[in-house]
Design a protein around this motif. Structure first.
Motif, PDB file in Angstrom:
ATOM      1  N   GLU A 148      42.364  26.745  30.597  1.00  0.00           N
ATOM      2  CA  GLU A 148      41.294  27.696  31.062  1.00  0.00           C
ATOM      3  C   GLU A 148      40.926  28.766  30.011  1.00  0.00           C
ATOM      4  O   GLU A 148      39.458  28.788  29.708  1.00  0.00           O
ATOM      5  N   THR A 149      41.456  29.307  29.491  1.00  0.00           N
ATOM      6  CA  THR A 149      41.408  30.188  28.472  1.00  0.00           C
ATOM      7  C   THR A 149      40.453  29.522  27.283  1.00  0.00           C
ATOM      8  O   THR A 149      39.435  30.318  26.812  1.00  0.00           O
ATOM      9  N   ILE A 150      40.976  28.645  26.856  1.00  0.00           N
ATOM     10  CA  ILE A 150      40.604  27.755  25.640  1.00  0.00           C
ATOM     11  C   ILE A 150      38.832  27.644  26.091  1.00  0.00           C
ATOM     12  O   ILE A 150      38.015  27.699  25.340  1.00  0.00           O
ATOM     13  N   MET A 151      38.884  26.895  27.275  1.00  0.00           N
ATOM     14  CA  MET A 151      37.516  26.454  27.736  1.00  0.00           C
ATOM     15  C   MET A 151      36.397  27.758  27.770  1.00  0.00           C
ATOM     16  O   MET A 151      35.329  27.245  27.471  1.00  0.00           O
ATOM     17  N   SER A 152      36.991  28.758  28.181  1.00  0.00           N
ATOM     18  CA  SER A 152      36.172  29.963  28.373  1.00  0.00           C
ATOM     19  C   SER A 152      35.956  30.593  27.188  1.00  0.00           C
ATOM     20  O   SER A 152      35.274  31.731  27.424  1.00  0.00           O
ATOM     21  N   TYR A 171      31.340  22.229  23.159  1.00  0.00           N
ATOM     22  CA  TYR A 171      32.007  21.030  23.993  1.00  0.00           C
ATOM     23  C   TYR A 171      32.297  21.493  25.104  1.00  0.00           C
ATOM     24  O   TYR A 171      32.014  20.777  26.237  1.00  0.00           O
ATOM     25  N   PHE A 172      32.511  22.889  25.406  1.00  0.00           N
ATOM     26  CA  PHE A 172      33.104  23.064  26.810  1.00  0.00           C
ATOM     27  C   PHE A 172      31.948  23.710  27.707  1.00  0.00           C
ATOM     28  O   PHE A 172      31.912  23.883  28.715  1.00  0.00           O
ATOM     29  N   GLU A 173      30.636  23.843  26.998  1.00  0.00           N
ATOM     30  CA  GLU A 173      29.722  24.100  27.779  1.00  0.00           C
ATOM     31  C   GLU A 173      28.853  22.871  28.193  1.00  0.00           C
ATOM     32  O   GLU A 173      28.016  23.056  29.076  1.00  0.00           O
ATOM     33  N   ASN A 174      29.349  21.966  27.621  1.00  0.00           N
ATOM     34  CA  ASN A 174      28.600  20.511  28.295  1.00  0.00           C
ATOM     35  C   ASN A 174      28.998  20.017  29.583  1.00  0.00           C
ATOM     36  O   ASN A 174      30.417  20.047  29.904  1.00  0.00           O
ATOM     37  N   GLU A 175      28.479  20.195  30.436  1.00  0.00           N
ATOM     38  CA  GLU A 175      28.999  20.038  31.906  1.00  0.00           C
ATOM     39  C   GLU A 175      29.619  18.612  32.166  1.00  0.00           C
ATOM     40  O   GLU A 175      30.546  18.340  32.658  1.00  0.00           O
ATOM     41  N   GLY A 176      29.144  17.559  31.380  1.00  0.00           N
ATOM     42  CA  GLY A 176      29.560  16.270  31.439  1.00  0.00           C
ATOM     43  C   GLY A 176      31.181  16.305  30.866  1.00  0.00           C
ATOM     44  O   GLY A 176      31.944  15.523  31.594  1.00  0.00           O
ATOM     45  N   ILE A 183      37.176  16.523  32.081  1.00  0.00           N
ATOM     46  CA  ILE A 183      38.393  16.989  31.802  1.00  0.00           C
ATOM     47  C   ILE A 183      38.922  17.356  33.391  1.00  0.00           C
ATOM     48  O   ILE A 183      40.102  17.230  33.741  1.00  0.00           O
ATOM     49  N   ASN A 184      38.004  17.821  34.384  1.00  0.00           N
ATOM     50  CA  ASN A 184      38.554  17.983  35.571  1.00  0.00           C
ATOM     51  C   ASN A 184      39.132  16.961  36.169  1.00  0.00           C
ATOM     52  O   ASN A 184      40.347  16.856  37.013  1.00  0.00           O
ATOM     53  N   GLU A 185      38.534  15.663  36.009  1.00  0.00           N
ATOM     54  CA  GLU A 185      39.119  14.375  36.639  1.00  0.00           C
ATOM     55  C   GLU A 185      40.222  14.225  36.074  1.00  0.00           C
ATOM     56  O   GLU A 185      41.390  13.522  36.581  1.00  0.00           O
TER      57      GLU A 185
END
Ligand code: 5U1
Length: 672
Positions: free
Chosen positions: A542-546, A569-574, A579-581
Motif C-alpha cells: 500500500e505504501t509503495i503504491m501510494s 505505473y500505480f496511477e494507471n487504473e488498469g 494488482i487487486n485481483e
C-alpha cells in the motif's frame, strides 16, 4: 584545509594524490572515498591557480595538454615491439609446448616441465611508454613493430598511467609495453553519450580504444574512458636483475604500473589448459574484452635460449578464443514487440557460427540504429556476439550490397495488435501504446511475471505462456490463478498430469515475498535491486503504491526517471485492478518487520565486496548489503568487519585473511 599552504606542502599534496591514484588503479584498494579524493583535487586546483609558478609536471592536473596536434610524429622503438604467434586449439598448444621442449633439449637445457606466466590477452591497442629518470617522456603505438606513432599527449590523459614512477629505485630508462583498452562499462556509457550528442559511436571497445588514441586533440581523449595494463618491457637501462617474467610484472606494479589481476604462473601444458578454461569461463563477466590468453615461458634465461622465429618470440604464444565476429547475409528484417511495447528491429540471418555458437538472429536495436547502419535485406553484414548479450549487427559490407536493395522502413503500426506506434521525444525506440491488450506485450509480461526472479512459477515456460495467451485463457497475470485443469489439459502437447503440475506450480507461487511481487509486475526501470529497495524502505504494498515522487527519489539509487515510472505505473487504473485481483487470488508474503536502521542485520558493519559474483550484479550485491544496514567500502583494513568474496578475489581476500576479517561468499549474501 589550510588556505596558506607552502610550496613544499603543495608538492606533498601532489605526491599524496598520486599515491591515492596508485592505490585506486594499481592495487585496486582505494584508501579514501572518491569524495575525499575530489576534495583534495579541488584544493590542488585552487593552489595551482593561485601559484601557477609552483605547478609540477607530475601533478594530476597536468595530464591534459590544451593544444591539439597537427599530426602524429613517427617514433622509432629502442627495441622492437614484438608480435605473438597464435594457437587455436589444444593440439596446437601441445605443438607449441613441444617445440619449446625440443628446442631446449637441443640446446642441452634440461627442463622436465616448462613453467609459464599466463595472462589474459586484452583486446585493445598495444603501446610502449618510455620513462626517463622516472618521468613519462614518450608513448607510442606499435606501428610496424620498429616504428610507431607518438601518442604521448593522449596516453598521459589515461588516469591509470603514472606520470612518474613510484619510489626512487627506478632505472634511468624504462620502456613499458602493454595494452590500452576501453572498459566495457565505459564503452556503453560513452556510446550512449555519443548517440545523444550526435557523435560517432564505436562498434566495439577495441575500436573505442584505438579511435580515442588516434585523436589529435588530447582534450577529447581525456574524455574517453581508457585503461592501461602493462605486460612486458622494452629497453631498460641499467639492466634489471629480474629472473622471471612474473617478477618483471611484480616489479612494474611496484613502480606504479597497472598489471592485470588475472595473471598467473602455471605449470606445463596442463596448467595452460586449466588457465584457458578458467579465463574462458570468466570472460563474459569481465569489464574488458579479451580475445584469448597469452602464455610466456616464465624463466627469462630460458626465453633468451629460445629466442625468436622472425618477429615473434619462440617462448610465447596467444591461445585465441573462437572468433566472436563473422559475416553472413540478412535474409529478412522483422520487428519484435517487447514487454513494455518497445519495437525492436531484428535481422533474420543465414545461420553462421560465431564464437562456437550458431547465430540466426541479431538485434538492430532501434530505428536510429538501423538508419545509422543502413542495414537492408540481402546485405552481407558483420555479426558480433560478445558474452551472453544478444548478437548484434556491427556493420554492412557495402561492397557486397545487391544492386536492387531498398532501405528498411520501420512499420507505422504494431505488427501484433495494429495499434499506431508512437515515438516519445528523447527516446530512441518506437512503442506500441496498447499495453496488455497487445498480445505480444501480454506474453512478455506474463513471462516476466512467472520468471525465476519474479513469482517463480514452476512449469510455466515461454512456450506454454504463448499457448495460454493464444488460446485466450490468459489476458492478465491474474488470470493464471483461475486456470482449470481442463483448460490447461486441452492445450496442444499438454496432458492431465502436466496440467496438474502447472496448477500446482501456480498454487505454490502464491506464497512469495514483497520484492518478488513488485519485480514481477514489470514496472519499467524496476529490477530486482529496486524492488528490494522499495520493500525495505516502504515495507508494504500500500505504501509503495501510494508513494509520491518526492518520497521515492529519497530512496537509495532511485532517481527522477525511476520514481516517475513507479508513480505512473500505480496511477494507471488498469494496473491497480490487476494488482487487486492478484491479491484476491491469494498471493501473499510475510510482512516486512519495520526495523529501524540500527536493527538491520549488518547495522554498523563495514563490508567490502570483491571478486567476480555469479548470480548478483555488483550493483545488486552492493544494494543488498546497503539494505542490510552495512557500510560498503572499497578496501580491506583493520576496520573491515566482513568480506564478501566472489571468484578470483585476489589481494583483498589475502589481506582479509591476514587481518582475520570474517569472509563469506555470494551464497551467504543471497541467503540474507
Ligand atoms: N597479455 C599480453 N598480451 N600481449 C601481447 N602479453 C602480451 N605480450 C605480447 C603481446 C604482443 O608480446 C610479448 C611477446 C611481449
Amino acid at each position: 584545509m589550510n588556505k596558506n599552504m607552502t610550496r613544499t606542502e603543495y608538492q606533498q599534496l601532489v605526491l599524496q594524490l598520486n599515491e591515492h591514484a596508485y592505490h585506486y588503479y594499481v592495487l585496486d584498494e582505494p584508501v579514501i572515498a572518491d569524495q575525499e579524493y575530489d576534495a583534495l583535487y579541488q584544493e590542488l586546483l585552487r593552489l595551482e591557480s593561485a601559484h601557477p609558478e609552483w605547478v609540477v609536471s607530475n601533478s594530476p592536473t597536468q595530464r591534459v595538454a590544451d593544444q591539439p596536434l597537427d599530426k602524429f610524429h613517427p617514433v622509432k622503438h629502442a627495441l622492437p615491439m614484438l608480435s605473438l604467434g597464435n594457437v587455436f586449439s589444444e593440439d596446437e598448444l601441445f605443438d607449441f609446448n613441444q617445440r619449446i621442449t625440443k628446442f631446449l633439449e637441443k640446446s642441452a637445457v634440461d627442463v622436465s616441465e616448462v613453467v609459464f606466466c599466463a595472462e589474459p590477452k586484452l583486446d585493445g591497442l598495444a603501446v610502449s611508454i618510455r620513462y626517463e629518470q622516472g618521468k613519462l617522456v614518450q608513448a607510442a603505438t606499435r606501428g610496424d613493430g620498429s616504428t610507431g606513432e607518438d601518442i604521448t599527449a593522449n596516453v598521459k590523459t589515461i588516469q591509470s598511467v603514472p606520470l612518474t614512477l613510484r619510489g626512487d629505485d627506478y632505472p634511468q630508462i624504462l620502456e613499458v609495453r602493454g595494452e590500452v583498452v576501453m572498459p566495457r562499462d565505459g564503452f556503453q556509457r560513452y556510446n550512449q553519450w555519443a548517440l545523444k550528442h550526435d557523435e560517432k559511436v564505436f562498434a566495439n571497445p577495441r575500436n573505442g580504444a584505438a579511435g580515442s588514441l588516434r585523436q589529435l586533440d588530447p582534450r577529447k581523449t581525456a574524455q574517453r574512458p581508457l585503461a592501461f595494463y602493462a605486460y612486458s618491457i622494452g629497453l631498460v637501462q641499467p639492466e634489471h636483475n629480474q629472473q622471471n617474467h612474473s617478477d618483471i610484472l611484480t616489479w612494474l606494479k611496484k613502480l606504479g604500473l597497472p598489471v592485470n589481476h588475472l595473471t598467473e604462473v602455471v605449470n606445463g601444458v596442463t596448467g595452460c589448459q586449466q588457465y584457458y578454461q578458467k579465463i574462458a569461463a570468466l570472460r563474459d563477466g569481465l569489464n574488458f574484452d579479451i580475445d584469448g590468453v597469452v602464455y610466456k615461458v616464465n624463466d627469462l634465461q630460458l626465453q633468451t635460449v629460445l629466442g625468436f622465429v622472425t618477429k615473434a618470440p619462440r617462448w610465447a604464444t596467444a591461445h585465441k578464443f573462437p572468433a566472436e565476429e563473422a559475416t553472413t547475409v540478412v535474409e529478412n528484417i522483422e520487428v519484435q514487440v517487447g514487454r513494455t511495447g518497445s519495437i525492436t528491429p531484428v535481422a533474420r540471418l543465414k545461420p553462421v557460427s560465431v564464437g562456437g555458437v550458431t547465430v540466426t538472429n541479431a538485434t538492430l536495436h532501434n530505428e536510429d540504429e538501423i538508419r545509422r547502419k543502413d542495414v537492408r535485406v540481402g546485405d552481407t553484414v558483420f555479426v558480433r556476439r560478445a558474452g551472453d548479450v544478444i548478437p548484434e549487427v556491427v556493420k554492412v559490407v557495402q561492397a557486397k550490397r545487391p544492386a536492387q536493395s531498398q532501405p528498411f522502413e520501420m512499420p507505422t503500426n504494431c505488427p501484433v495488435c495494429q495499434s499506431e506506434l508512437h515515438r516519445i521525444e528523447g527516446e530512441a525506440v518506437l512503442r506500441c501504446p496498447a499495453g496488455l491488450t497487445c498480445d505480444a506485450q501480454l506474453k512478455e509480461s506474463i513471462k516476466h511475471f512467472a520468471s525465476r526472479k519474479g513469482m517463480d512459477i514452476e512449469g510455466l515456460g515461454d512456450k506454454l505462456v504463448e499457448q495460454l495467451v493464444d488460446a485466450g485463457l490468459v489476458k492478465t497475470p491474474a488470470d493464471l490463478f483461475h486456470l482449470t485443469e481442463t483448460q490447461v489439459a486441452g492445450l496442444e502437447r499438454m496432458a492431465q498430469k502436466s496440467a496438474q503440475n502447472l496448477l500446482a506450480g501456480i498454487e505454490q507461487s502464491k506464497q512469495t515475498t514483497l520484492p518478488r511481487f513488485i519485480y514481477s509486475l514489470g514496472i519499467r526501470e524496476v529490477g530486482e535491486a529496486t524492488a528490494i529497495t522499495l520493500s525495505n524502505h516502504l515495507y508494504t504494498l500500500e505504501t509503495i503504491m501510494s508513494a509520491k515522487h518526492e518520497a521515492l527519489i529519497l530512496l537509495p539509487d532511485v532517481g527522477d526517471v525511476v520514481a516517475s515510472r513507479i508513480q505512473q505505473y500505480f496511477e494507471n487504473e488498469g494496473n491497480v485492478v490487476v494488482i487487486n485481483e492478484l491479491i484476491a487470488a491469494g498471493i501473499g508474503w510475510p510482512e516486512i518487520a519495520q526495523k529501524s536502521v540500527e536493527e538491520l542485520p549488518l547495522a554498523g558493519k563495514t563490508v567490502v565486496l570483491t571478486g567476480t559474483l555469479t548470480t548478483l550484479k555488483r550493483t545488486e550485491a552492493k544494494q543488498k548489503l546497503l539494505d542490510l544496514g552495512a557500510r560498503v567500502t572499497g578496501s580491506v583494513s583493520a576496520n573491515t568487519d566482513l568480506l564478501v568474496a566472489g571468484e578470483n578475489a585476489g589481494s583483498k581476500l589475502a589481506k582479509a585473511e591476514q587481518l582475520n576479517v570474517q569472509i563469506v561468499d555470494e551464497d551467504w549474501l543471497l541467503a540474507q
